[in-house]
Design an enzyme around this catalytic site. Structure first.
Site, PDB file in Angstrom:
ATOM      1  N   ASP A  16      -6.094 -21.623   9.024  1.00 25.45           N
ATOM      2  CA  ASP A  16      -5.560 -22.424   7.918  1.00 25.45           C
ATOM      3  C   ASP A  16      -6.706 -22.759   6.958  1.00 25.45           C
ATOM      4  OD1 ASP A  16      -6.846 -24.012   9.832  1.00 25.45           O
ATOM      5  OD2 ASP A  16      -5.528 -25.732   9.557  1.00 25.45           O
ATOM      6  N   HIS A 248     -16.208 -27.700  13.784  1.00 23.30           N
ATOM      7  CA  HIS A 248     -15.090 -27.444  14.701  1.00 23.30           C
ATOM      8  C   HIS A 248     -14.821 -25.945  14.867  1.00 23.30           C
ATOM      9  CE1 HIS A 248     -14.017 -31.718  14.549  1.00 23.30           C
ATOM     10  NE2 HIS A 248     -14.051 -31.645  13.226  1.00 23.30           N
TER      11      HIS A 248
HETATM   12  O1  NOS Z   1     -10.438 -36.333   9.989  1.00 23.41           O
HETATM   13  C1  NOS Z   1      -9.779 -35.311  10.001  1.00 23.41           C
HETATM   14  N1  NOS Z   1      -8.459 -35.327   9.823  1.00 23.41           N
HETATM   15  C2  NOS Z   1      -7.731 -34.186   9.818  1.00 23.41           C
HETATM   16  N2  NOS Z   1      -8.236 -32.962  10.015  1.00 23.41           N
HETATM   17  C3  NOS Z   1      -9.544 -32.880  10.191  1.00 23.41           C
HETATM   18  C4  NOS Z   1     -10.354 -34.011  10.188  1.00 23.41           C
HETATM   19  N3  NOS Z   1     -11.594 -33.621  10.380  1.00 23.41           N
HETATM   20  C5  NOS Z   1     -11.558 -32.295  10.511  1.00 23.41           C
HETATM   21  N4  NOS Z   1     -10.313 -31.846  10.387  1.00 23.41           N
HETATM   22  C6  NOS Z   1      -9.846 -30.462  10.490  1.00 23.41           C
HETATM   23  O2  NOS Z   1      -9.030 -30.348  11.645  1.00 23.41           O
HETATM   24  C7  NOS Z   1      -9.625 -29.483  12.604  1.00 23.41           C
HETATM   25  C8  NOS Z   1     -10.262 -30.265  13.712  1.00 23.41           C
HETATM   26  O3  NOS Z   1      -9.431 -31.188  14.218  1.00 23.41           O
HETATM   27  C9  NOS Z   1     -10.632 -28.667  11.841  1.00 23.41           C
HETATM   28  O4  NOS Z   1     -10.031 -27.449  11.433  1.00 23.41           O
HETATM   29  C10 NOS Z   1     -11.004 -29.531  10.674  1.00 23.41           C
HETATM   30  O5  NOS Z   1     -11.220 -28.791   9.511  1.00 23.41           O
END
Ligand code: NOS
Length: 323
Positions: A16, A248
């Site tokens: 994504d 991540h």
């Molecule tokens: O704080 C957040 N809220 C929502 N999505 C996030 C946040 N930080 C990173 N990601 C995104 O969600 C995935 C990891 O959980 C990663 O793909 C990152 O880009």
């Protein structure tokens, strides 16, 4: 059967994109251990239509338009249309608000699910899916073809918060929260699943000073990533007290590329699909035989990453993206 030495592992990246997705995709393209045989797209950091556009764009940046892109689901496995999109993490365009021109290429004339099923059948036991977003496409493949779980080699997924707080709320990590029903299908499917959760990825931080090192490289990927990383750094500076950003997706990708970077435990994972803890992942380590039958009883084991060699991951990220 293990791949013969020297034969790269075939991977499909379900993605994504997403800033850290872009890093993970570039990393895979720079990793001789793997051969990227396709990208499949999903909502999460952006809506699916934009994910497809960004996937095509990233392959054009990398000069790898030979790799097919198959568009995935626009809705959750329960046909939910109220999606949680993390544009506040990645920018409205998913790639750091850079307003890149639209890609020239088009997705293939086949859905992500059909592509996953086709490739698993074509190369039984040989294809690894690296899932970087909500697990809708993978769950659909499991539902569509009963032999998918045995034909797919491994599913390495970025998702879950095992015994730590989530990043959407204290209970849930973003990818699992995006489609908890799909995640539960994947975890209980019997496939060879390795979950890399934020309990692990939060140990891998690209610091402000690493970003300066990246800036010193003339490499194509380093220069591109520097532009899009600004938004991701700003978000982390606001949301966390860490001096840097969490890697991540690159961490999950490297766990798929080189399993010796992690250690894992095995057990049954179930996902909470409703209520205030919707999206919670809970691992039963099978250490105790409970008196009662539980929702975890008789469920197949999956692998859940528990430690990561963070310095080694960072070194690989820097080396391969600065080339
Ligand atoms: O704080 C957040 N809220 C929502 N999505 C996030 C946040 N930080 C990173 N990601 C995104 O969600 C995935 C990891 O959980 C990663 O793909 C990152 O880009």
């Amino acid at each position: 059967m293990a791949a013969a030495a020297g034969e790269p592992k075939k991977i499909i990246i379900d993605t994504d994109p997403g800033i850290d997705d872009a890093m993970a995709i570039f990393l895979a393209l720079r990793s001789p251990e793997v051969e990227v045989i396709g990208l499949t797209t999903i909502y999460g950091n952006v809506y699916t239509t934009l994910a497809t556009r960004n996937a095509l764009h990233l392959l054009e940046v990398a000069d790898r338009t030979d790799i097919p892109v198959a568009e995935g689901s626009h809705v959750t496995i329960t046909k939910g249309t109220k999606l949680r999109i993390a544009d506040f993490v990645h920018g409205a365009d998913g790639l750091g608000n850079q307003n890149f021109p639209p890609p020239e290429g088009k997705p293939i004339d086949m859905s992500a699910t059909d592509f996953l099923v086709e490739q698993a059948n074509l190369y039984p036991g040989k294809v690894t899916v690296v899932a970087l977003g909500p697990l809708t496409n993978i769950a659909l493949a499991i539902q569509q073809d009963p032999s998918f779980v045995k034909n797919i080699g491994q599913i390495v997924l970025l998702g879950g918060a095992f015994a730590v707080n989530g990043n959407v709320n204290p209970a849930a990590e973003a990818n699992i929260f995006g489609d908890p029903d799909a995640a539960d299908i994947v975890f209980t499917s019997g496939a060879d699943v390795l979950a890399v959760g934020i309990n692990v990825t939060h140990q891998v931080v690209l610091t402000d000073s690493d970003r300066e090192t990246l800036a010193s490289s003339n490499g194509k990927f380093a220069q591109y990533l520097l532009k899009i990383l600004e938004v991701y750094f700003n978000y982390h500076h606001d949301a966390y007290s860490t001096k840097g950003v969490y890697l991540h997706d690159p961490t999950a990708m490297l766990a798929a590329i080189n399993p010796s970077l992690i250690t894992y435990v095995e057990g049954a994972v179930r996902v909470q699909t409703n209520g205030i803890t919707r999206g919670l992942t809970l691992l039963y380590n099978k250490q105790k035989r409970f008196a009662e039958i539980t929702e975890w009883s008789n469920q197949p084991s999956v692998k859940v990453a528990v430690t990561i060699d963070a310095p080694a991951v960072l070194k690989l990220v820097m080396e391969r993206l600065m080339e």
